[in-house]
Design a protein around this motif. Structure first.
Motif, PDB file in Angstrom:
ATOM      1  N   HIS A  61      89.740  -3.359  59.651  1.00 57.60           N
ATOM      2  CA  HIS A  61      88.880  -3.171  58.476  1.00 57.60           C
ATOM      3  C   HIS A  61      88.370  -4.528  58.042  1.00 57.60           C
ATOM      4  O   HIS A  61      88.672  -5.551  58.661  1.00 57.60           O
ATOM      5  N   SER A 144      92.152   5.787  58.559  1.00 52.15           N
ATOM      6  CA  SER A 144      93.130   5.712  57.480  1.00 52.15           C
ATOM      7  C   SER A 144      92.403   5.590  56.151  1.00 52.15           C
ATOM      8  O   SER A 144      91.229   5.212  56.101  1.00 52.15           O
ATOM      9  N   GLU A 145      93.120   5.891  55.087  1.00 51.24           N
ATOM     10  CA  GLU A 145      92.550   5.736  53.756  1.00 51.24           C
ATOM     11  C   GLU A 145      93.187   4.517  53.107  1.00 51.24           C
ATOM     12  O   GLU A 145      94.375   4.498  52.812  1.00 51.24           O
ATOM     13  N   HIS A 146      92.387   3.504  52.925  1.00 50.08           N
ATOM     14  CA  HIS A 146      92.852   2.264  52.294  1.00 50.08           C
ATOM     15  C   HIS A 146      92.076   2.117  50.985  1.00 50.08           C
ATOM     16  O   HIS A 146      92.519   2.579  49.939  1.00 50.08           O
ATOM     17  N   ARG A 148      88.885   3.507  49.183  1.00 48.73           N
ATOM     18  CA  ARG A 148      88.039   4.691  49.374  1.00 48.73           C
ATOM     19  C   ARG A 148      86.584   4.290  49.610  1.00 48.73           C
ATOM     20  O   ARG A 148      86.087   3.340  49.027  1.00 48.73           O
ATOM     21  N   TYR A 149      85.934   5.044  50.494  1.00 47.52           N
ATOM     22  CA  TYR A 149      84.530   4.864  50.878  1.00 47.52           C
ATOM     23  C   TYR A 149      84.306   3.641  51.758  1.00 47.52           C
ATOM     24  O   TYR A 149      83.171   3.259  52.008  1.00 47.52           O
ATOM     25  N   SER A 151      85.527   2.161  55.612  1.00 50.35           N
ATOM     26  CA  SER A 151      86.220   2.549  56.834  1.00 50.35           C
ATOM     27  C   SER A 151      87.396   1.622  57.111  1.00 50.35           C
ATOM     28  O   SER A 151      87.289   0.396  56.986  1.00 50.35           O
ATOM     29  N   THR A 167      96.974   0.780  54.632  1.00 51.25           N
ATOM     30  CA  THR A 167      96.727   2.192  54.397  1.00 51.25           C
ATOM     31  C   THR A 167      97.531   2.704  53.213  1.00 51.25           C
ATOM     32  O   THR A 167      98.622   2.204  52.922  1.00 51.25           O
ATOM     33  N   ARG A 168      96.981   3.680  52.546  1.00 50.30           N
ATOM     34  CA  ARG A 168      97.766   4.432  51.578  1.00 50.30           C
ATOM     35  C   ARG A 168      98.805   5.248  52.338  1.00 50.30           C
ATOM     36  O   ARG A 168      98.674   5.495  53.537  1.00 50.30           O
ATOM     37  N   ASN A 170     100.710   8.125  54.011  1.00 47.69           N
ATOM     38  CA  ASN A 170     100.257   9.358  54.642  1.00 47.69           C
ATOM     39  C   ASN A 170     101.458  10.021  55.312  1.00 47.69           C
ATOM     40  O   ASN A 170     101.702   9.850  56.511  1.00 47.69           O
TER      41      ASN A 170
END
Length: 248
Positions: A61, A144-146, A148-149, A151, A167-168, A170
């Motif tokens: 990222h 992954s969601e780190h 938001r919005y 990548s 990452t958050r 999961n």
């Protein structure tokens, strides 16, 4: 066959002790640098790892502790070593990596340097797909969601080692990979505070013990030593040490 790992650093974005959380992974004759943060080039120098020994770079990222050293890496490879290294990049990150992060410092029309391709052999990897980096090295990128919005991606190496990057939490993914037979989990860990854009130690401690036994912690704060013995069966990764993970 084994994966050899050396962490250039194991610190969170604000760490001053442990350097940026970037990794060198070697399988067979292929060495991949996972992220290239602000402290990466110095860490490689301290580890006595020549830049020319790195066969490719993967970017998870856009935050500076993961890409802040990419400009220097590219400049050294171009002007010192006269080489164009491989850059493995998720398709969703290719344009924003150049336009939003690197272009300002790296564009040089006079020298014919106008794009990412002028510095790197860019190899895009589609989200959720796998790439064969060499005969022995396979890489699957998992969204992954780190933040938001924006990548961001985690990695699954040879179906055996999971590398979370930022990452958050999961739970569903971790338990699904555990059930699939993934043996090793290298996971970021915010040691204290409320959940947010990073996974917390408190969250990881809610996982089944048999899964925790597979987890090594990284991307932690400078007070890591205060948490030794407080992480259940999970252990800490340490920068510059060599770790070996059998994959067969």
């Amino acid at each position: 066959m084994e994966l050899q790992l050396r962490m250039l650093g194991t610190g969170g974005a604000f760490s001053t002790r442990y350097a940026n959380n970037n990794a060198l992974m070697t399988i067979g004759d292929f060495t991949l640098l996972v992220d290239c943060g602000v402290t990466a080039i110095r860490s490689l120098h301290e580890m006595k790892v020549p830049l020319t020994s790195i066969d490719g770079v993967f970017i998870t990222h856009q935050h500076a502790d993961h890409i802040g050293g990419l400009e220097e890496f590219a400049f050294q490879m171009l002007y010192v070593y006269r080489q164009k290294p491989k850059l493995f990049v998720p398709s969703t990150l290719r344009n924003v990596l150049w336009e939003n992060s690197l272009k300002g410092g790296m564009i040089n029309p006079e020298a014919g340097l106008n794009s990412l391709d002028d510095y790197f052999e860019v190899i895009e990897i589609a989200e959720g797909s796998a790439a064969k980096l060499s005969e022995d090295f396979r890489l699957e990128i998992l969204p992954s969601e780190h933040v938001r919005y924006k990548s961001s991606y985690s990695l699954l190496v040879n179906d055996r080692l999971y590398y979370s990057a930022d990452t958050r939490f999961n739970r569903a993914r971790l338990e699904e990979l555990h059930d699939r037979g993934v043996r090793y989990f290298l996971h970021e860990c915010k040691l204290y505070g409320a959940p947010g854009v990073h996974t917390t130690l408190e969250e990881l401690l809610t996982l089944p013990e048999e899964l925790q036994e597979k987890i090594q912690l990284m991307h932690y704060s400078d007070d890591m030593e205060n948490y030794i013995g407080r992480t259940g069966p999970m252990t800490f990764l340490h920068q510059h040490e060599l770790y070996r993970y059998p994959l067969d």
